[in-house]
Design a protein around this motif. Structure first.
Motif, PDB file in Angstrom:
ATOM      1  N   MET A  87       0.840  -1.188   0.000  1.00 50.43           N
ATOM      2  CA  MET A  87       0.000   0.000   0.000  1.00 50.43           C
ATOM      3  C   MET A  87       0.884   1.249   0.000  1.00 50.43           C
ATOM      4  N   THR A  88       0.544   2.197  -0.841  1.00 50.57           N
ATOM      5  CA  THR A  88       1.288   3.441  -0.958  1.00 50.57           C
ATOM      6  C   THR A  88       0.941   4.370   0.202  1.00 50.57           C
ATOM      7  N   ARG A  89       1.966   5.011   0.743  1.00 45.43           N
ATOM      8  CA  ARG A  89       1.714   6.011   1.783  1.00 45.43           C
ATOM      9  C   ARG A  89       1.072   7.233   1.130  1.00 45.43           C
ATOM     10  N   ILE A  90      -0.017   7.683   1.709  1.00 44.86           N
ATOM     11  CA  ILE A  90      -0.734   8.828   1.141  1.00 44.86           C
ATOM     12  C   ILE A  90      -0.038  10.111   1.589  1.00 44.86           C
ATOM     13  N   PRO A  91       0.422  10.904   0.627  1.00 43.41           N
ATOM     14  CA  PRO A  91       1.157  12.126   0.973  1.00 43.41           C
ATOM     15  C   PRO A  91       0.240  13.256   1.418  1.00 43.41           C
ATOM     16  N   GLU A  92       0.823  14.186   2.127  1.00 41.37           N
ATOM     17  CA  GLU A  92       0.131  15.431   2.475  1.00 41.37           C
ATOM     18  C   GLU A  92       0.238  16.373   1.281  1.00 41.37           C
ATOM     19  N   PRO A  93      -0.701  17.302   1.138  1.00 37.49           N
ATOM     20  CA  PRO A  93      -0.591  18.274   0.045  1.00 37.49           C
ATOM     21  C   PRO A  93       0.696  19.086   0.170  1.00 37.49           C
ATOM     22  N   LYS A  94       1.418  19.203  -0.938  1.00 34.47           N
ATOM     23  CA  LYS A  94       2.666  19.977  -0.950  1.00 34.47           C
ATOM     24  C   LYS A  94       2.405  21.446  -1.257  1.00 34.47           C
ATOM     25  N   LEU A  95       1.331  21.700  -2.014  1.00 31.99           N
ATOM     26  CA  LEU A  95       1.054  23.062  -2.458  1.00 31.99           C
ATOM     27  C   LEU A  95      -0.424  23.191  -2.773  1.00 31.99           C
ATOM     28  N   VAL A  96      -1.014  24.304  -2.374  1.00 29.50           N
ATOM     29  CA  VAL A  96      -2.400  24.613  -2.738  1.00 29.50           C
ATOM     30  C   VAL A  96      -2.387  26.020  -3.318  1.00 29.50           C
ATOM     31  N   GLU A  97      -2.790  26.122  -4.580  1.00 30.53           N
ATOM     32  CA  GLU A  97      -2.801  27.444  -5.204  1.00 30.53           C
ATOM     33  C   GLU A  97      -4.021  27.593  -6.100  1.00 30.53           C
ATOM     34  N   LEU A  98      -4.504  28.814  -6.186  1.00 27.01           N
ATOM     35  CA  LEU A  98      -5.658  29.117  -7.022  1.00 27.01           C
ATOM     36  C   LEU A  98      -5.176  29.292  -8.456  1.00 27.01           C
ATOM     37  N   GLU A  99      -5.728  28.479  -9.353  1.00 20.73           N
ATOM     38  CA  GLU A  99      -5.407  28.565 -10.773  1.00 20.73           C
ATOM     39  C   GLU A  99      -6.726  28.638 -11.527  1.00 20.73           C
ATOM     40  N   GLY A 100      -7.052  29.807 -12.015  1.00 22.13           N
ATOM     41  CA  GLY A 100      -8.315  29.986 -12.733  1.00 22.13           C
ATOM     42  C   GLY A 100      -9.496  29.748 -11.806  1.00 22.13           C
ATOM     43  N   GLU A 101     -10.348  28.800 -12.160  1.00 29.00           N
ATOM     44  CA  GLU A 101     -11.556  28.523 -11.385  1.00 29.00           C
ATOM     45  C   GLU A 101     -11.374  27.382 -10.391  1.00 29.00           C
ATOM     46  N   TYR A 102     -10.125  26.910 -10.222  1.00 28.80           N
ATOM     47  CA  TYR A 102      -9.867  25.758  -9.356  1.00 28.80           C
ATOM     48  C   TYR A 102      -8.744  26.028  -8.360  1.00 28.80           C
ATOM     49  N   TYR A 103      -8.871  25.393  -7.203  1.00 32.96           N
ATOM     50  CA  TYR A 103      -7.722  25.274  -6.316  1.00 32.96           C
ATOM     51  C   TYR A 103      -6.981  24.031  -6.768  1.00 32.96           C
ATOM     52  N   HIS A 104      -5.716  24.200  -7.084  1.00 30.64           N
ATOM     53  CA  HIS A 104      -4.878  23.094  -7.540  1.00 30.64           C
ATOM     54  C   HIS A 104      -4.127  22.580  -6.313  1.00 30.64           C
ATOM     55  N   VAL A 105      -4.514  21.399  -5.853  1.00 26.31           N
ATOM     56  CA  VAL A 105      -3.912  20.804  -4.661  1.00 26.31           C
ATOM     57  C   VAL A 105      -2.914  19.758  -5.140  1.00 26.31           C
ATOM     58  N   ARG A 106      -1.618  20.067  -4.987  1.00 25.70           N
ATOM     59  CA  ARG A 106      -0.566  19.168  -5.470  1.00 25.70           C
ATOM     60  C   ARG A 106      -0.072  18.265  -4.352  1.00 25.70           C
ATOM     61  N   PHE A 107      -0.095  16.977  -4.632  1.00 27.28           N
ATOM     62  CA  PHE A 107       0.404  15.998  -3.677  1.00 27.28           C
ATOM     63  C   PHE A 107       1.805  15.523  -4.036  1.00 27.28           C
ATOM     64  N   ARG A 108       2.118  15.508  -5.321  1.00 28.29           N
ATOM     65  CA  ARG A 108       3.418  15.050  -5.791  1.00 28.29           C
ATOM     66  C   ARG A 108       3.905  15.984  -6.902  1.00 28.29           C
ATOM     67  N   ASP A 109       5.207  16.124  -7.014  1.00 33.94           N
ATOM     68  CA  ASP A 109       5.824  17.007  -7.997  1.00 33.94           C
ATOM     69  C   ASP A 109       5.569  16.476  -9.414  1.00 33.94           C
ATOM     70  N   PRO A 110       5.017  17.294 -10.305  1.00 31.52           N
ATOM     71  CA  PRO A 110       4.748  16.815 -11.670  1.00 31.52           C
ATOM     72  C   PRO A 110       6.023  16.426 -12.418  1.00 31.52           C
ATOM     73  N   ASP A 111       7.152  16.994 -12.049  1.00 31.88           N
ATOM     74  CA  ASP A 111       8.414  16.660 -12.707  1.00 31.88           C
ATOM     75  C   ASP A 111       8.882  15.244 -12.400  1.00 31.88           C
ATOM     76  N   ILE A 160      -7.916  11.618  -2.537  1.00 34.02           N
ATOM     77  CA  ILE A 160      -6.728  10.765  -2.676  1.00 34.02           C
ATOM     78  C   ILE A 160      -6.815   9.568  -1.760  1.00 34.02           C
ATOM     79  N   GLU A 161      -7.435   9.711  -0.592  1.00 36.28           N
ATOM     80  CA  GLU A 161      -7.616   8.567   0.310  1.00 36.28           C
ATOM     81  C   GLU A 161      -8.531   7.520  -0.310  1.00 36.28           C
TER      82      GLU A 161
END
Length: 89
Positions: free
Chosen positions: A1-25, A84-85
């Protein structure tokens, strides 16, 4: 089972809050699959779930969750965590 990460970043992008759990790179490929959106809709209407996989890996994991801005930043963070849970838990 994968450990569920905490959000790394929450930012407003347009009409959504983008909640990032893992680096897209960290991923070789990122998608927004319909099946993940269905899970997201159960928690927050209008949400989108981006999943990614690393090169040479067959497993897809949640990279980020987009939550409509009308829920507010704090609720966006908690709803994204519930999504994510449901997917990885």
């Amino acid at each position: 089972m994968t450990r569920i990460p905490e959000p790394k970043l929450v930012e407003l992008e347009g009409e959504y809050y983008h909640v990032r759990f893992r680096d897209p790179d960290d991923f070789s490929e990122i998608r927004t699959p319909a099946w993940a959106a269905e899970v997201g809709e159960e928690v927050a209407a209008g949400s989108k779930v981006r999943t990614g996989r690393k090169a040479g890996d067959d497993d897809w994991v949640v990279q980020s969750v987009l939550i409509p801005q009308d829920v507010g930043e704090s609720d966006a963070r908690s709803k994204a965590r519930r999504i994510i849970e449901k997917i990885e838990g």
